[in-house]
Design a protein around this motif. Structure first.
Motif, PDB file in Angstrom:
ATOM      1  N   SER A  17       0.835  -1.208   0.000  1.00 52.03           N
ATOM      2  CA  SER A  17       0.000   0.000   0.000  1.00 52.03           C
ATOM      3  C   SER A  17       0.866   1.254   0.000  1.00 52.03           C
ATOM      4  CB  SER A  17      -0.904   0.021   1.242  1.00 52.03           C
ATOM      5  OG  SER A  17      -1.896  -0.960   1.153  1.00 52.03           O
ATOM      6  N   THR A  18       1.896   1.219   0.820  1.00 49.19           N
ATOM      7  CA  THR A  18       2.812   2.361   0.874  1.00 49.19           C
ATOM      8  C   THR A  18       3.480   2.584  -0.477  1.00 49.19           C
ATOM      9  OG1 THR A  18       3.250   1.893   3.215  1.00 49.19           O
ATOM     10  CG2 THR A  18       4.787   3.352   2.080  1.00 49.19           C
ATOM     11  N   MET A  19       3.855   1.492  -1.142  1.00 50.58           N
ATOM     12  CA  MET A  19       4.490   1.611  -2.450  1.00 50.58           C
ATOM     13  C   MET A  19       3.523   2.172  -3.491  1.00 50.58           C
ATOM     14  SD  MET A  19       7.562   0.858  -1.926  1.00 50.58           S
ATOM     15  CE  MET A  19       8.028   1.027  -3.642  1.00 50.58           C
ATOM     16  N   VAL A  20       2.243   1.817  -3.377  1.00 43.01           N
ATOM     17  CA  VAL A  20       1.243   2.383  -4.287  1.00 43.01           C
ATOM     18  C   VAL A  20       1.186   3.897  -4.119  1.00 43.01           C
ATOM     19  CG1 VAL A  20      -1.225   2.548  -4.794  1.00 43.01           C
ATOM     20  CG2 VAL A  20      -0.189   0.308  -4.456  1.00 43.01           C
ATOM     21  N   VAL A  21       1.163   4.342  -2.876  1.00 40.03           N
ATOM     22  CA  VAL A  21       1.028   5.771  -2.591  1.00 40.03           C
ATOM     23  C   VAL A  21       2.260   6.552  -3.029  1.00 40.03           C
ATOM     24  CG1 VAL A  21       0.649   7.515  -0.802  1.00 40.03           C
ATOM     25  CG2 VAL A  21      -0.532   5.307  -0.657  1.00 40.03           C
ATOM     26  N   CYS A 142      -3.829   8.804   0.512  1.00 47.35           N
ATOM     27  CA  CYS A 142      -3.533   8.802  -0.926  1.00 47.35           C
ATOM     28  C   CYS A 142      -4.438   9.790  -1.660  1.00 47.35           C
ATOM     29  CB  CYS A 142      -3.713   7.391  -1.489  1.00 47.35           C
ATOM     30  SG  CYS A 142      -3.332   7.237  -3.249  1.00 47.35           S
ATOM     31  N   ILE A 143      -5.719   9.788  -1.329  1.00 46.87           N
ATOM     32  CA  ILE A 143      -6.662  10.683  -2.003  1.00 46.87           C
ATOM     33  C   ILE A 143      -6.328  12.144  -1.735  1.00 46.87           C
ATOM     34  CG2 ILE A 143      -9.082  11.421  -2.076  1.00 46.87           C
ATOM     35  CD1 ILE A 143      -9.846   8.498  -1.472  1.00 46.87           C
ATOM     36  N   ILE A 144      -5.982  12.445  -0.480  1.00 48.19           N
ATOM     37  CA  ILE A 144      -5.739  13.834  -0.091  1.00 48.19           C
ATOM     38  C   ILE A 144      -4.389  14.344  -0.591  1.00 48.19           C
ATOM     39  CG2 ILE A 144      -5.369  15.371   1.893  1.00 48.19           C
ATOM     40  CD1 ILE A 144      -7.384  13.662   3.425  1.00 48.19           C
ATOM     41  N   SER A 145      -3.376  13.478  -0.557  1.00 45.23           N
ATOM     42  CA  SER A 145      -2.010  13.933  -0.836  1.00 45.23           C
ATOM     43  C   SER A 145      -1.652  13.981  -2.314  1.00 45.23           C
ATOM     44  CB  SER A 145      -0.998  13.040  -0.108  1.00 45.23           C
ATOM     45  OG  SER A 145      -1.023  11.716  -0.630  1.00 45.23           O
ATOM     46  N   PHE A 154      -6.528   5.212  -6.716  1.00 46.91           N
ATOM     47  CA  PHE A 154      -5.880   4.137  -5.967  1.00 46.91           C
ATOM     48  C   PHE A 154      -6.211   4.240  -4.475  1.00 46.91           C
ATOM     49  CE2 PHE A 154      -3.332   4.291  -9.809  1.00 46.91           C
ATOM     50  CZ  PHE A 154      -3.130   2.950 -10.089  1.00 46.91           C
ATOM     51  N   GLY A 155      -6.442   5.443  -3.992  1.00 45.75           N
ATOM     52  CA  GLY A 155      -6.820   5.600  -2.590  1.00 45.75           C
ATOM     53  C   GLY A 155      -8.108   4.864  -2.282  1.00 45.75           C
ATOM     54  N   TYR A 156      -9.088   5.001  -3.185  1.00 46.67           N
ATOM     55  CA  TYR A 156     -10.344   4.262  -3.011  1.00 46.67           C
ATOM     56  C   TYR A 156     -10.093   2.762  -3.056  1.00 46.67           C
ATOM     57  CZ  TYR A 156     -14.714   2.033  -4.379  1.00 46.67           C
ATOM     58  OH  TYR A 156     -15.776   1.182  -4.450  1.00 46.67           O
ATOM     59  N   CYS A 157      -9.253   2.325  -3.974  1.00 47.76           N
ATOM     60  CA  CYS A 157      -8.965   0.893  -4.111  1.00 47.76           C
ATOM     61  C   CYS A 157      -8.300   0.335  -2.851  1.00 47.76           C
ATOM     62  CB  CYS A 157      -8.061   0.658  -5.322  1.00 47.76           C
ATOM     63  SG  CYS A 157      -8.830   1.029  -6.923  1.00 47.76           S
TER      64      CYS A 157
END
Length: 217
Positions: A17-21, A142-145, A154-157
């Motif tokens: 998850s961190t890598m996605v962000v 993710c959504i906010i940043s 991706f934040g929603y996912c």
């Protein structure tokens, strides 16, 4: 041994998850999301074999189709329809180092909350349950940043993946129709959001949320 493996896989979930962000490009984020989805399938399979809940085996099969195959395909197709836009590499409003620190803080807070719950699952899979809760906040981060509106999907996912793990841990024998319903909603949500992003790109030639502050009729 079964729950120990679940906890280890839970650790891999938060890493991916961190890598996605923090991924700098959309293709990289898609790759890491697909890897996370494979780990999610592993969590469901391990829980199914550990608890004897055959429903979770069906969940795993459904998650493989929807999350490992369909969601990455939809996001990659949307990206290619925009012609691999130049601003797909838009930087985040938060530096990667701070994102990692914030993610660790979110997990720590959720861990503290889970240890105070009087649930059987909280006793044997505390790390995995805490991480599943933390995914909501990681997705929100993710959504906010992110300035890239495609990256915000991706934040929603991530939030949706966290809800899957939470449900699997707390209600492993829930009918598989529930998981199929959640997965179907997620697929349609990703399709709609991707279509909106493509439309915005076609109209403005920008994926920067900072450029989309004015509504036009």
């Amino acid at each position: 041994m079964g729950y120990s493996l679940v906890n280890i896989l839970g650790g891999l979930l938060i890493v991916t998850s961190t890598m996605v962000v923090v991924s700098k490009t959309i293709p990289s984020a898609i790759k890491w999301y697909a890897i996370q989805s494979v780990v999610l399938v592993g969590v469901l399979l391990t829980l199914g074999l550990t608890t004897g809940a055959t429903e979770l085996l069906m969940w795993a099969a459904s998650a493989f189709v929807t999350k490992v195959i369909l969601v990455p395909f939809i996001l990659n197709r949307a990206y290619k329809k925009m012609g691999s836009p130049a601003d797909s590499t838009l930087t985040s409003s938060v530096k990667p180092a701070w994102t990692i620190i914030l993610t660790g803080l979110e997990v720590a807070i959720c861990f503290a909350v889970v240890t105070r719950l009087s649930l059987p699952t909280a006793e044997v899979a505390t790390p995995a349950l805490a991480i599943s809760f933390a995914h909501f906040f990681v997705g929100l981060t993710c959504i906010i940043s992110q300035r890239n509106i495609l990256k915000q999907i991706f934040g929603y996912c991530l939030m949706e993946n966290g809800s899957h793990v939470t449900l699997a841990l707390l209600a492993p024998t829930a009918p598989e129709i529930i998981e199929i319903g959640i997965a179907t909603d997620a697929i349609f949500a990703v399709i709609i959001m991707s279509a909106v992003v493509v439309r915005i790109w076609n109209d403005t030639k920008s994926l920067d949320s900072h450029d989309l502050t004015e509504l036009k009729g």
